[in-house]
Design a protein around this motif. Structure first.
Motif, PDB file in Angstrom:
ATOM      1  N   UNK A 160       0.847  -1.194   0.000  1.00  0.00           N
ATOM      2  CA  UNK A 160       0.000   0.000   0.000  1.00  0.00           C
ATOM      3  C   UNK A 160       0.877   1.236   0.000  1.00  0.00           C
ATOM      4  N   UNK A 161       0.744   2.029  -1.049  1.00  0.00           N
ATOM      5  CA  UNK A 161       1.451   3.294  -1.153  1.00  0.00           C
ATOM      6  C   UNK A 161       0.552   4.410  -0.635  1.00  0.00           C
ATOM      7  N   UNK A 215      -2.845  -3.249  -2.433  1.00  0.00           N
ATOM      8  CA  UNK A 215      -2.731  -3.941  -3.713  1.00  0.00           C
ATOM      9  C   UNK A 215      -2.136  -5.330  -3.524  1.00  0.00           C
ATOM     10  N   UNK A 216      -2.681  -6.293  -4.241  1.00  0.00           N
ATOM     11  CA  UNK A 216      -2.178  -7.663  -4.181  1.00  0.00           C
ATOM     12  C   UNK A 216      -0.803  -7.752  -4.826  1.00  0.00           C
ATOM     13  N   UNK A 217       0.129  -8.422  -4.150  1.00  0.00           N
ATOM     14  CA  UNK A 217       1.474  -8.635  -4.679  1.00  0.00           C
ATOM     15  C   UNK A 217       1.690 -10.100  -5.055  1.00  0.00           C
ATOM     16  N   UNK A 275       4.681  -2.913   2.868  1.00  0.00           N
ATOM     17  CA  UNK A 275       4.369  -4.286   2.467  1.00  0.00           C
ATOM     18  C   UNK A 275       3.849  -5.064   3.676  1.00  0.00           C
ATOM     19  N   UNK A 276       2.712  -5.718   3.468  1.00  0.00           N
ATOM     20  CA  UNK A 276       2.048  -6.468   4.513  1.00  0.00           C
ATOM     21  C   UNK A 276       1.997  -7.952   4.149  1.00  0.00           C
ATOM     22  N   UNK A 277       2.205  -8.814   5.122  1.00  0.00           N
ATOM     23  CA  UNK A 277       1.904 -10.218   4.898  1.00  0.00           C
ATOM     24  C   UNK A 277       0.562 -10.521   5.565  1.00  0.00           C
ATOM     25  N   UNK A 278      -0.093 -11.536   5.046  1.00  0.00           N
ATOM     26  CA  UNK A 278      -1.420 -11.886   5.513  1.00  0.00           C
ATOM     27  C   UNK A 278      -1.626 -13.386   5.394  1.00  0.00           C
ATOM     28  N   UNK A 289      -7.642 -11.193  -2.818  1.00  0.00           N
ATOM     29  CA  UNK A 289      -8.240  -9.941  -2.367  1.00  0.00           C
ATOM     30  C   UNK A 289      -7.951  -9.757  -0.883  1.00  0.00           C
ATOM     31  N   UNK A 290      -7.834  -8.534  -0.406  1.00  0.00           N
ATOM     32  CA  UNK A 290      -7.614  -8.347   1.037  1.00  0.00           C
ATOM     33  C   UNK A 290      -8.679  -9.045   1.882  1.00  0.00           C
TER      34      UNK A 290
END
Length: 123
Positions: free
Chosen positions: A39-40, A46-48, A94-97, A106-107
């Motif tokens: 996420x900027x 956004x999916x990476x 950058x996030x991990x999930x 999708x989030x």
């Protein structure tokens, strides 16, 4: 208590590389699909990339295909994101999930989230 802790972010020049790590605890890591999102400022998350619980299936966002690689080590409860050929536009948190079920990019497909690690790419 579920925890996802990202590390490895920092400042890098365009064309350089970084390796992000995400250490998981408090849930059965090997049973969960893992993903990376970015996420900027002023933009949506956004999916990476994502990887299934077994590691056999991966999926990448169009903007990172061929440059980033997601992997996991279920023995270490850790997921990685190898980021090569970095571009200025990759600058983001950058996030991990973690998500149950086999697939999802999708989030809303992910139940658990880390706090994020900042990646800055300079020109």
């Amino acid at each position: 208590q579920v925890q996802l802790v990202e590390s490895g972010g920092g400042l890098v020049q365009a064309g350089g590389s970084l390796r992000l790590s995400c250490a998981a605890s408090g849930f059965t890591f090997s049973s969960y699909r893992m993903g990376w999102f970015c996420q900027a400022p002023g933009k949506e998350r956004e999916f990476v990339a994502r990887i299934t619980w077994s590691g056999r299936s991966t999926l990448y966002g169009d903007s990172v295909k061929g440059r980033f690689t997601i992997s996991r080590d279920n023995a270490k409860n850790t997921v990685y994101l190898q980021m090569n050929s970095l571009k200025v536009e990759d600058t983001a948190v950058y996030y991990c999930a973690a998500g149950s079920g086999l697939y999802g990019n999708r989030p809303s497909d992910y139940e658990y989230w880390g706090q994020g690690t900042q990646v800055n790419v300079s020109s």
